[in-house]
Design an enzyme around this catalytic site. Structure first.
Site, PDB file in Angstrom:
ATOM      1  N   SER A 253       0.831  -1.153   0.008  1.00  0.00           N
ATOM      2  CA  SER A 253      -0.151   0.007  -0.061  1.00  0.00           C
ATOM      3  C   SER A 253       0.789   1.355  -0.047  1.00  0.00           C
ATOM      4  O   SER A 253       1.944   1.126   0.186  1.00  0.00           O
ATOM      5  CB  SER A 253      -0.871   0.080   1.306  1.00  0.00           C
ATOM      6  OG  SER A 253      -0.209   0.207   2.403  1.00  0.00           O
ATOM      7  N   LYS A 254       0.217   2.520  -0.204  1.00  0.00           N
ATOM      8  CA  LYS A 254       0.812   3.662  -0.389  1.00  0.00           C
ATOM      9  C   LYS A 254       1.765   3.855   1.203  1.00  0.00           C
ATOM     10  O   LYS A 254       2.756   4.453   1.022  1.00  0.00           O
ATOM     11  CB  LYS A 254      -0.322   4.667  -0.468  1.00  0.00           C
ATOM     12  CG  LYS A 254       0.192   6.111  -0.846  1.00  0.00           C
ATOM     13  CD  LYS A 254       0.872   5.984  -2.171  1.00  0.00           C
ATOM     14  CE  LYS A 254       1.507   7.373  -2.526  1.00  0.00           C
ATOM     15  NZ  LYS A 254       2.803   7.124  -2.868  1.00  0.00           N
ATOM     16  N   ARG A 255       1.394   3.343   2.315  1.00  0.00           N
ATOM     17  CA  ARG A 255       2.037   3.305   3.581  1.00  0.00           C
ATOM     18  C   ARG A 255       3.410   2.866   3.509  1.00  0.00           C
ATOM     19  O   ARG A 255       3.910   3.241   4.311  1.00  0.00           O
ATOM     20  CB  ARG A 255       0.995   3.056   4.639  1.00  0.00           C
ATOM     21  CG  ARG A 255      -0.156   3.893   4.854  1.00  0.00           C
ATOM     22  CD  ARG A 255      -0.817   3.532   6.046  1.00  0.00           C
ATOM     23  NE  ARG A 255      -1.563   2.255   6.017  1.00  0.00           N
ATOM     24  CZ  ARG A 255      -2.500   1.953   5.578  1.00  0.00           C
ATOM     25  NH1 ARG A 255      -3.309   2.916   5.057  1.00  0.00           N
ATOM     26  NH2 ARG A 255      -2.940   0.677   5.158  1.00  0.00           N
TER      27      ARG A 255
END
Ligand code: GLU
Length: 494
Positions: A253-255
């Site tokens: 994910s972006k995280r």
């Protein structure tokens, strides 16, 4: 019958690298079978709609070379290709399900649902809905409707038995119907949920294979139910395995971006790959390697090379991480296979962004040596700084331009001879430059070997430790600039 696959992103933001892999696999499968690839925009969740996302997704797909035969921008015989423009069709088929006893109107208000959830949870039931409107008699329904009460349409999930989901990648997956409650098909806004919308669209768009992320597998039983309820022939489904974080834990994910510290930066958005100097063919290669293998040791390939042997059924169902540690290498290999002119064109925007005024002719001169060194297009900026920077910007001292086999006097003599050559020679080409400078080098060093002189000359010409070889660098700079730099160098020994 022709093979028809669609890529159906929701315009909630950028194109995620996992979505790109689903699109790539679908596209390759279509190409292999000479079918059609369709782009459909699934925008029925208006709350999550992001302005500009459709354009961004399309731009990323075009960049990757995943062209579509039908889509919102080009139209096609099965349009429209944007779900909000198809609202009437979903309404019609939701009503059909109600009329045929396979779905029902549910008038539960938000407060009612919130209370229901609490009550159910207290009993350990996390379904969130107790089916209270499922068996309401027709007269009561009509009355509530007449009062203008808003409602949703829910599917009447069988209360027992099983639904067998057949998947090209996973085989048969059996689900107990009792674990599902009655899902919403139409919202009170008059827009459908994904469940209903994709089934209706995939039927009317004559889609033969539904390729999508694994996160949809758990709702696939509802989708299979819907196909059966409508009595439509169901396309084949292929749920793509999840792409994990490099740590192997959790979905990419972006995280995940914070995973750095000496490790490869993890890129999630397709346009980040572009920004960081990766080329489309390499990105396709990188993502195709995950979850699919050519069966031999082929590591570097173009999509076209693997299309003839690509099959959805060969995709491995196990979740895996993207091999970020290999990305630069894969990219470098593909850069080496690029044609010089093509590479120069690809480099131009990066060099311009760095503020350089690009001279393509000069770029082509250094191409052979640069090509084997570049890992990313962005590396060219540093490598070619000497070519685009001001001659006067090279700041060196005499100390840096001598060597233990090239004392100051010898160095000065060598640089003077080089300057005289550059100023007087009739031909300024690679051959003449290299022959002349080699012999000057051999004549000035204490060992009679040109190496130390040429090494220092390269530094003198480029001011860089990493640069193309000296002869190419001089040719690329051209006679005048080479002379100007040599004059500066000679001046250091005055
Ligand atoms: N709109 C869905 C999503 O973006 C696509 C699922 C599908 O391809 O059917 O996740």
């Amino acid at each position: 019958m022709s093979v028809r696959l669609r890529f159906a992103p929701s315009p909630t933001g950028y194109l995620h690298i996992g979505g790109a892999r689903t699109a790539l696999f679908s596209w390759m499968f279509v190409k292999r079978h000479g079918g059609q690839f369709i782009l459909r925009i699934e925008d029925t969740d208006q709350k999550r709609f992001v302005e500009g996302a459709v354009e961004e997704i399309m731009a990323s797909m075009r960049w990757l070379g995943l062209d579509w035969d039908e889509g919102p921008d080009i139209g096609g015989p099965y349009g429209p290709y944007v779900q909000t423009e198809r609202a009437a069709l979903y309404q019609e088929w939701a009503n059909w399900l109600v009329d045929n006893g396979r779905a029902y109107k549910c008038f539960a208000t938000a407060e009612e649902l919130a209370e229901m959830r609490v009550e159910l949870e207290a009993k350990g039931d996390r379904s969130g809905y107790d089916r209270r409107y499922r068996d309401m008699d027709a007269a009561q329904v009509a009355e509530l409707e007449a009062q203008g009460k808003p409602y949703v349409i829910r599917y009447k999930m069988p209360l027992d038995g099983v639904t067998v989901v057949e998947d090209l990648i996973r085989g048969e997956v059996v689900f107990e119907n009792s674990q599902f409650t009655d899902a919403v098909l139409m919202k009170s806004t008059g827009l459908p949920t994904y469940h209903l919308a994709h089934v209706v669209d995939d039927h009317f768009m004559e889609i033969t294979h539904i390729t999508r992320g694994d996160e949809w597998l758990s709702s696939a039983p509802l989708h299979f139910q819907l196909w059966q309820a409508f009595g439509w022939e169901r396309p084949l489904y292929a749920h793509m395995p999840v792409i994990l974080n490099p740590s192997g834990k959790g979905k990419l994910s972006k995280r995940t971006q914070s995973f750095q510290d000496g490790q490869w930066q993890v890129l999630v958005k397709v346009d980040e790959y572009e920004e960081q100097g990766y080329i489309p063919v390499a990105v396709n290669n990188f993502i195709a390697n995950v979850g699919w293998s050519s069966g031999d040791d082929l590591e570097i390939f173009t999509p076209e090379e693997i299309i003839p042997r690509f099959d959805l059924a060969d995709v491995n169902s196990a979740p895996t991480s993207l091999p970020y540690a290999k990305l630069d290498w894969i990219n470098g290999q593909h850069i080496q296979q690029m044609d010089d002119v093509e590479l120069a064109k690809a480099l131009k925007p990066f060099l311009e962004a760095a503020g350089y005024e690009v001279n393509v002719e000069a770029l082509l001169i250094v191409m052979p040596s640069m090509k084997v060194r570049l890992k990313r297009l962005t590396d060219a900026e540093e490598f070619l700084q000497f070519l685009f920077s001001d001659d006067a910007a090279i700041e060196l001292t005499a100390d840096q331009l001598v060597h233990n086999q090239l004392p100051a006097d010898a160095a000065r003599n060598g640089y003077e001879q080089a300057l005289a050559f550059v100023q007087t020679t009739d031909t300024f080409d690679l051959d003449t430059i290299s022959t002349t400078l080699m012999s000057i080098g051999e004549s000035v060093t204490t060992t009679g070997k040109a190496g130390p002189f040429l090494g220092k000359l390269r530094l003198a010409m480029t001011g860089q430790n990493v640069s193309p070889p000296v002869f190419e660098s001089m040719l690329a700079l051209g006679r005048e600039r080479t002379a100007a730099r040599l004059k500066q160098v000679v001046g250091l020994f005055a």
